[in-house]
Design a protein around this motif. Structure first.
Motif, PDB file in Angstrom:
ATOM      1  N   GLU A   1     -15.605  62.302  61.753  1.00 59.12           N
ATOM      2  CA  GLU A   1     -16.840  62.724  61.569  1.00 59.12           C
ATOM      3  C   GLU A   1     -16.930  63.042  60.053  1.00 59.12           C
ATOM      4  OE1 GLU A   1     -19.882  65.981  63.413  1.00 59.12           O
ATOM      5  OE2 GLU A   1     -17.867  65.736  64.384  1.00 59.12           O
ATOM      6  N   LEU A   2     -16.211  63.827  59.545  1.00 58.87           N
ATOM      7  CA  LEU A   2     -16.167  64.372  58.166  1.00 58.87           C
ATOM      8  C   LEU A   2     -16.362  63.230  57.348  1.00 58.87           C
ATOM      9  CD1 LEU A   2     -14.011  67.537  58.291  1.00 58.87           C
ATOM     10  CD2 LEU A   2     -16.580  67.656  58.413  1.00 58.87           C
ATOM     11  N   ILE A   3     -15.296  62.264  57.533  1.00 59.18           N
ATOM     12  CA  ILE A   3     -15.269  61.078  56.549  1.00 59.18           C
ATOM     13  C   ILE A   3     -16.506  60.343  56.470  1.00 59.18           C
ATOM     14  CG2 ILE A   3     -13.772  58.993  56.212  1.00 59.18           C
ATOM     15  CD1 ILE A   3     -11.483  60.577  57.152  1.00 59.18           C
ATOM     16  N   LEU A   4     -16.879  60.114  57.678  1.00 59.45           N
ATOM     17  CA  LEU A   4     -18.069  59.126  57.947  1.00 59.45           C
ATOM     18  C   LEU A   4     -19.511  59.891  57.376  1.00 59.45           C
ATOM     19  CD1 LEU A   4     -17.008  57.285  61.180  1.00 59.45           C
ATOM     20  CD2 LEU A   4     -17.235  56.199  58.745  1.00 59.45           C
ATOM     21  N   THR A   5     -19.715  61.065  57.533  1.00 56.99           N
ATOM     22  CA  THR A   5     -20.499  61.806  57.080  1.00 56.99           C
ATOM     23  C   THR A   5     -20.617  61.775  55.357  1.00 56.99           C
ATOM     24  OG1 THR A   5     -20.335  63.597  58.815  1.00 56.99           O
ATOM     25  CG2 THR A   5     -21.731  64.437  56.671  1.00 56.99           C
ATOM     26  N   ALA A   6     -19.374  61.902  54.811  1.00 51.48           N
ATOM     27  CA  ALA A   6     -19.332  61.511  53.385  1.00 51.48           C
ATOM     28  C   ALA A   6     -19.572  60.141  53.127  1.00 51.48           C
ATOM     29  CB  ALA A   6     -17.947  62.232  52.951  1.00 51.48           C
ATOM     30  N   PHE A   7     -19.165  59.315  53.779  1.00 49.21           N
ATOM     31  CA  PHE A   7     -19.521  57.933  53.437  1.00 49.21           C
ATOM     32  C   PHE A   7     -20.929  57.600  53.640  1.00 49.21           C
ATOM     33  CE2 PHE A   7     -15.288  55.164  53.991  1.00 49.21           C
ATOM     34  CZ  PHE A   7     -14.703  56.135  53.183  1.00 49.21           C
ATOM     35  N   ASP A   8     -21.553  58.173  54.677  1.00 52.48           N
ATOM     36  CA  ASP A   8     -23.155  58.035  54.937  1.00 52.48           C
ATOM     37  C   ASP A   8     -23.809  58.212  53.565  1.00 52.48           C
ATOM     38  OD1 ASP A   8     -25.260  57.366  56.064  1.00 52.48           O
ATOM     39  OD2 ASP A   8     -25.472  59.379  57.085  1.00 52.48           O
ATOM     40  N   ALA A   9     -23.450  59.531  52.786  1.00 47.36           N
ATOM     41  CA  ALA A   9     -24.251  59.786  51.741  1.00 47.36           C
ATOM     42  C   ALA A   9     -23.808  58.889  50.418  1.00 47.36           C
ATOM     43  CB  ALA A   9     -23.729  61.284  51.231  1.00 47.36           C
ATOM     44  N   GLY A  10     -22.571  58.658  50.562  1.00 45.85           N
ATOM     45  CA  GLY A  10     -21.895  57.963  49.339  1.00 45.85           C
ATOM     46  C   GLY A  10     -22.532  56.427  49.445  1.00 45.85           C
ATOM     47  N   LEU A  11     -22.147  55.901  50.495  1.00 44.48           N
ATOM     48  CA  LEU A  11     -22.672  54.337  50.647  1.00 44.48           C
ATOM     49  C   LEU A  11     -24.015  54.347  50.463  1.00 44.48           C
ATOM     50  CD1 LEU A  11     -20.326  53.491  53.682  1.00 44.48           C
ATOM     51  CD2 LEU A  11     -20.236  52.370  51.186  1.00 44.48           C
ATOM     52  N   LEU A  12     -24.940  55.109  50.812  1.00 36.85           N
ATOM     53  CA  LEU A  12     -26.401  54.982  50.849  1.00 36.85           C
ATOM     54  C   LEU A  12     -26.596  55.069  49.222  1.00 36.85           C
ATOM     55  CD1 LEU A  12     -29.134  54.958  52.001  1.00 36.85           C
ATOM     56  CD2 LEU A  12     -28.967  57.668  52.241  1.00 36.85           C
ATOM     57  N   GLU A  13     -25.975  55.766  48.595  1.00 31.34           N
ATOM     58  CA  GLU A  13     -26.472  55.991  47.128  1.00 31.34           C
ATOM     59  C   GLU A  13     -26.105  54.834  46.642  1.00 31.34           C
ATOM     60  OE1 GLU A  13     -24.962  58.635  42.981  1.00 31.34           O
ATOM     61  OE2 GLU A  13     -24.080  59.087  45.063  1.00 31.34           O
ATOM     62  N   ALA A  14     -24.918  54.301  47.000  1.00 27.84           N
ATOM     63  CA  ALA A  14     -24.443  52.914  46.099  1.00 27.84           C
ATOM     64  C   ALA A  14     -25.327  51.758  46.448  1.00 27.84           C
ATOM     65  CB  ALA A  14     -22.934  52.536  46.725  1.00 27.84           C
ATOM     66  N   TYR A  15     -25.676  51.739  47.839  1.00 25.25           N
ATOM     67  CA  TYR A  15     -26.710  50.533  48.340  1.00 25.25           C
ATOM     68  C   TYR A  15     -28.066  50.635  47.669  1.00 25.25           C
ATOM     69  CZ  TYR A  15     -23.037  48.297  51.157  1.00 25.25           C
ATOM     70  OH  TYR A  15     -22.186  47.550  51.654  1.00 25.25           O
TER      71      TYR A  15
END
Length: 495
Positions: free
Chosen positions: A431-445
């Protein structure tokens, strides 16, 4: 002539001889000292009781009888008080003499095995109880000396245990070891709020035995499955939850059990144990933090690990998880042996619980930071990867190699952690990993040029691929997989 008086020289010689005696022989000497003292005190108490009874039975002064009768009553009161003081004074002298012979061997007693120390304390408690009964005003000299020696006993126990546990953690390779059946029985007793039954021994004996077991089970990973001993288990189970353990965790558990046995065996030892046990647990947490999160285990003078892996982090977390699961039971056990006025000492366990929980959260955060660093590397060229093909080139929108690499990282970490963490911990970490991925991937896309329809379609393909891959992990995610990234993709016109 010079020198000490003959009486002092005689006492010093006796003290020197007492220090050299074996515990059983010393107890025999103390019993031979106590017996005549108690005979004398019982006689004095009987005389006092008789005198008190006779004086109390004397006829009171007649009303209006004048000063002679009043003076007689005062005289009888003085006699009763003097008799009581004389009897009490004799008891105090006897108690001080007994305490003196205890005190002369204080250093020896501090290093006795638990069984010998328990026997000695029982002997002193019996003497103190007899004197208190005869004097009617306690036996402070013996009680105070017994309490001081109990603290000294715990101080020596704790110093030895801490030193050896620190040395063990220093060399810990943070590899999973299987659990001998006797350790599960220890945990089962603690989880039932009972002191485990085991032959009492010194802390050194417990540590040495646990170290030997740890070394033995540490080699189990190299054994063929069919040859492994059936008395070993993969996990330690606490209240239905299984935890993987490392060698130093078994040694800590053995030491904790010995502390509990000491507190249960000798009432005077329970209060200092209630202070020492939280210190021991906090020490383990501190050294584990230094070795794993601060990478101390990579030093050549330590375990010499080449790196700190997800497996090392997970096993460190599991070691903390066992302690967190047992903490309420340790408090409950000690509370049963502490006087009501001293149970405030158990609040120290609350601080330990906070430290362990914070440590676990830092380990979880380390999982996230490692994967986030990998993720950033995977998507650094994302705008170029999702750009439309050059004129004349044919390419259909499909999941990019970037998102496939991100998903592969997630699968690899999941495969590593699923057999090391509890289900609850596993879901929390992801849950913590994917929360961080959510913000990081959103910024990348968002950094991709979405003007071309091809690029928009590729983004949608990537997000759908990631959702499918995460769904295969069967995680419990309260907000789903990367909800902000999904919302961003759904808002893109694909035509």
């Amino acid at each position: 002539g010079g020198g000490a008086p003959p009486e002092d020289r005689g006492i010093k010689a006796l003290v020197a001889r007492l220090k050299e005696l074996e515990p059983r022989a010393y107890e025999g000497v103390m019993a031979s000292i106590a017996a005549p003292l108690l005979v004398l005190l019982r006689r004095a108490s009987a005389i006092d009781a008789t005198l008190q009874r006779v004086l109390s039975a004397a006829p009171p002064a007649a009303a209006g009888g004048g000063g002679e009768e009043e003076g007689g009553e005062a005289y009888r009161a003085d006699l009763r008080e003097a008799s009581s003081e004389l009897c009490g004074g004799l008891c105090d002298i006897a108690a001080e003499r007994y305490a003196r012979y205890l005190r002369c061997r204080a250093e020896v007693h501090a290093r006795l095995p638990l069984a010998a120390f328990t026997s000695l304390c029982a002997l002193a408690d019996d003497f103190a109880a007899d004197v208190a009964h005869l004097s009617g005003r306690g036996c402070e000299a013996v009680s105070a000396e017994a309490a001081a020696q109990a603290k000294a006993f715990v101080d020596v126990l704790h110093a030895e245990a801490t030193k050896k546990l620190e040395a063990t953690v220093e060399q810990e390779a943070w590899g999973h070891v299987e659990v001998p059946a006797e350790y599960q029985r220890l945990v089962d007793s603690i989880a039932a709020n009972q002191v485990p039954e085991a032959p009492p021994a010194s802390a050194a004996d417990h540590l040495s035995a646990a170290a030997a077991v740890s070394a033995a089970v540490g080699s189990a990973e190299a054994e063929p499955e069919a040859e492994r001993q059936p008395s070993r288990a993969s996990d330690i189970v606490v209240s239905g939850a299984g935890y993987k353990v490392v060698g130093s965790g078994l040694i800590l558990l053995s030491t904790v059990v010995h502390y509990l046995q000491c507190g249960a065996a000798v009432p005077a030892v329970a209060p200092p144990i209630a202070h020492a046990l939280p210190v021991l647990l906090r020490g383990y947490h501190t050294h584990a933090y230094k070795q794993v999160l601060m990478a101390g285990a990579m030093l050549p003078t330590s375990a010499g690990l080449k790196s700190i892996s997800f497996k090392h982090l997970a096993l460190s977390s599991q070691s903390l998880g066992v302690l967190l699961a047992l903490l309420p039971h340790l408090k409950a056990i000690l509370a049963a042996y502490l006087p009501e006025a001293q149970r405030h000492a158990l609040k120290e366990f609350d601080g330990v619980e906070s430290d362990l929980e914070a440590h676990q959260q830092q380990i979880f955060a380390k999982f996230v930071s490692i994967l986030e660093e990998r993720r950033r590397g995977r998507v650094k060229d994302l705008p170029a990867a999702l750009a439309p093909p050059q004129a004349g080139a044919q390419r259909q929108p499909e999941p990019s190699a970037n998102i496939k690499a991100v998903a592969a990282d997630l699968r690899a970490v999941y495969k590593t952690l699923r057999d090391l963490l509890t289900p609850q911990q596993l879901h929390k970490v992801f849950e913590l990993i994917l929360t961080a991925f959510d913000a990081g991937l959103l910024e990348a896309y968002r950094g991709v040029d979405t003007a071309p329809a091809f690029s928009r379609q590729c983004i949608v393909q990537d997000v759908q691929f990631l959702r499918k891959e995460v769904a295969r992990l069967h995680l419990s995610l309260p907000s789903g997989c990367c909800p902000n990234l999904v919302a961003f993709a759904l808002a893109l016109p694909v035509a």
